[in-house]
Design a protein around this motif. Structure first.
Motif, mmCIF file in Angstrom:
data_model
loop_
_atom_site.group_PDB
_atom_site.id
_atom_site.type_symbol
_atom_site.label_atom_id
_atom_site.label_comp_id
_atom_site.label_asym_id
_atom_site.label_seq_id
_atom_site.Cartn_x
_atom_site.Cartn_y
_atom_site.Cartn_z
ATOM 1 N N ASP A 104 0.895 -1.196 0.714
ATOM 2 C CA ASP A 104 -0.239 -0.127 0.310
ATOM 3 C C ASP A 104 1.119 0.714 -0.034
ATOM 4 N N VAL A 105 1.650 1.480 -0.966
ATOM 5 C CA VAL A 105 2.976 2.212 -0.876
ATOM 6 C C VAL A 105 2.773 2.602 -2.245
ATOM 7 N N GLN A 106 1.760 2.682 -3.168
ATOM 8 C CA GLN A 106 1.882 3.080 -4.411
ATOM 9 C C GLN A 106 2.360 4.790 -4.790
ATOM 10 N N ALA A 107 2.117 5.198 -3.868
ATOM 11 C CA ALA A 107 2.964 6.857 -4.955
ATOM 12 C C ALA A 107 4.113 6.334 -4.800
ATOM 13 N N GLN A 108 4.570 5.542 -3.650
ATOM 14 C CA GLN A 108 6.316 5.437 -3.869
ATOM 15 C C GLN A 108 6.715 4.628 -5.217
ATOM 16 N N GLY A 109 5.590 3.730 -5.422
ATOM 17 C CA GLY A 109 6.219 3.463 -6.474
ATOM 18 C C GLY A 109 6.297 3.873 -7.705
ATOM 19 N N ASP A 110 5.224 4.541 -7.784
ATOM 20 C CA ASP A 110 5.110 5.376 -9.201
ATOM 21 C C ASP A 110 6.262 6.498 -9.218
ATOM 22 N N GLU A 111 6.715 7.309 -8.285
ATOM 23 C CA GLU A 111 6.947 7.998 -7.920
ATOM 24 C C GLU A 111 8.933 7.017 -8.586
ATOM 25 N N LEU A 112 9.573 5.721 -8.357
ATOM 26 C CA LEU A 112 10.322 4.990 -8.401
ATOM 27 C C LEU A 112 10.746 4.436 -10.077
ATOM 28 N N ILE A 113 8.515 4.799 -10.614
ATOM 29 C CA ILE A 113 9.387 3.632 -12.138
ATOM 30 C C ILE A 113 9.121 5.319 -12.624
ATOM 31 N N ARG A 114 9.296 6.787 -12.399
ATOM 32 C CA ARG A 114 8.949 7.568 -13.424
ATOM 33 C C ARG A 114 10.277 7.437 -13.317
ATOM 34 N N GLU A 115 11.441 8.327 -12.832
ATOM 35 C CA GLU A 115 13.222 8.157 -11.865
ATOM 36 C C GLU A 115 13.916 7.476 -12.898
ATOM 37 N N ILE A 116 13.458 5.930 -12.802
ATOM 38 C CA ILE A 116 14.022 5.190 -13.921
ATOM 39 C C ILE A 116 13.875 5.612 -15.190
ATOM 40 N N GLN A 117 12.369 5.072 -15.583
ATOM 41 C CA GLN A 117 12.391 6.276 -16.991
ATOM 42 C C GLN A 117 12.822 7.382 -17.591
ATOM 43 N N GLY A 118 13.138 8.237 -16.366
ATOM 44 C CA GLY A 118 13.436 9.108 -17.171
ATOM 45 C C GLY A 118 15.144 9.050 -17.202
ATOM 46 N N ARG A 119 15.421 8.562 -16.403
ATOM 47 C CA ARG A 119 17.881 8.233 -16.627
ATOM 48 C C ARG A 119 17.374 7.062 -17.746
#
Length: 339
Positions: free
Chosen positions: A177-192
């Motif tokens: 139940d920490v979806q916000a952290q997961g979404d943020e991590l995915i966006r970070e990897i996509q940007g990198r």
């Protein structure tokens, strides 16, 4: 063992609400009860797990990255040192085994959830256990989604893409139940990833060819090198670098004579703390490349176009994107003229 299993089955419930004699107080989570499809099986959870055992460094560091270290009560199957940013939290968590723990050692900790990096660890023929064994004790199990990839129409395995890593991030963040952290991590990897691709294009790295050497059963034996389906293959295709190995496997064994004939511009070798084989030591890899009668004549060796990379980055882990970035950074200053 039947006595132990019987005792545990009374104490560990599938809801994860009762662990041993301690009642865990969950907050009301928005997406529970939860069902997640995982490698052909359904993982059912009525609340976020509070006690987790990890069988694999990738899932361990992913949970740490999501801020869930306080839920992890034991780790195992370490490939290399923990990432620097997690040293402090990892030091406080019990390591059950450097490699694979026994089923008994895992269940004795009374977890709600067991995560694994590999199906051969926790799967139908799991060396640690299979999902049914854990389920019979009220313990959920989850394997990283990179292990669940399918097959192409010709029966060959599907090549790794970041999508499978993203699916693991989404699933684990939902389970806790920490979806916000997961979404943020995915966006970070996509940007990198986008930044690494742009950097590689500016440096014309798409003119290169390469081979990735993971290890060997013996330093004098044929090496395990990257085929067309694993993380190194994704790195090369993402940057436009030609993989000289055309084999639909993750790490096929290929003779040095064949590799020398292909004469790659660059050789990437894995660095790890594991020492199952002599060739796990990257220094021994370098010594071999520079002394063997076949390999020392290769262009990459003569011109010192050898990249040392964290072995964990060559697997489906959070470090995969670091490996991609490291490859661009390492190749950029090399003398590639007249390659």
């Amino acid at each position: 063992m039947s006595f132990l299993f019987g005792k545990l089955s009374r104490f560990i419930t599938i809801t994860g609400v009762l662990v041993g004699a301690v009642t865990l107080n969950y907050s009301q989570a928005s997406n529970f009860p939860l069902e997640i499809e995982n490698c052909g099986k359904t993982v059912q959870m009525s609340a976020p797990p509070e006690r987790v055992i990890t069988v694999g460094q990738a899932s361990t560091e992913l949970l740490y990255r999501l801020g869930l270290h306080e839920r992890v009560i034991g780790t195992s199957n370490w490939f290399t040192d923990v990432a620097d940013q997690y040293e402090e939290v990892n030091a406080k968590i019990e390591r059950l085994a450097d490699n694979f723990p026994s089923f008994e050692s895992v269940v004795s900790k009374r977890p709600n959830l067991v995560t694994a990096d590999f199906l051969f660890a926790v799967g139908p023929q799991g060396v640690v256990g299979n999902p049914e064994q854990f389920q019979s004790l009220g313990i959920a199990s989850y394997v990283l989604d990179s292990e669940c990839v399918g097959s192409n129409s010709d029966g060959s395995p599907t090549a790794f893409r970041l999508d499978s890593l993203f699916q693991s991030i989404r699933n684990l963040s939902s389970m806790f139940d920490v979806q916000a952290q997961g979404d943020e991590l995915i966006r970070e990897i996509q940007g990198r990833e986008a930044a690494a691709i742009a950097d590689a294009q500016q440096r014309n790295l798409n003119t290169l060819s390469a081979v990735f050497w993971f290890s060997s059963a013996d330093i004098q034996m044929d090496p395990w090198v990257a085929g067309t389906t694993g993380v190194p293959a994704w790195m090369m295709s993402t940057l436009g670098i030609k993989n000289i190995i055309d084999a639909p496997e993750e790490w096929p064994s290929v003779g040095w004579e064949s590799i020398a004939r292909a004469n790659p511009d660059v050789i990437v070798i894995a660095d790890m703390t594991r020492r199952r084989f002599d060739a796990d030591d990257y220094q021994k890899k370098l010594e071999f490349l520079r002394s063997d009668p076949v390999t020392r004549q290769m262009s990459a060796v003569v011109n010192n176009r050898i990249v040392v990379m964290d072995a964990h980055a060559m697997r489906a882990t959070l470090r995969s994107i670091e490996g991609l970035e490291h490859l661009v950074e390492a190749l950029s200053p090399m003398d590639l003229a007249g390659k």
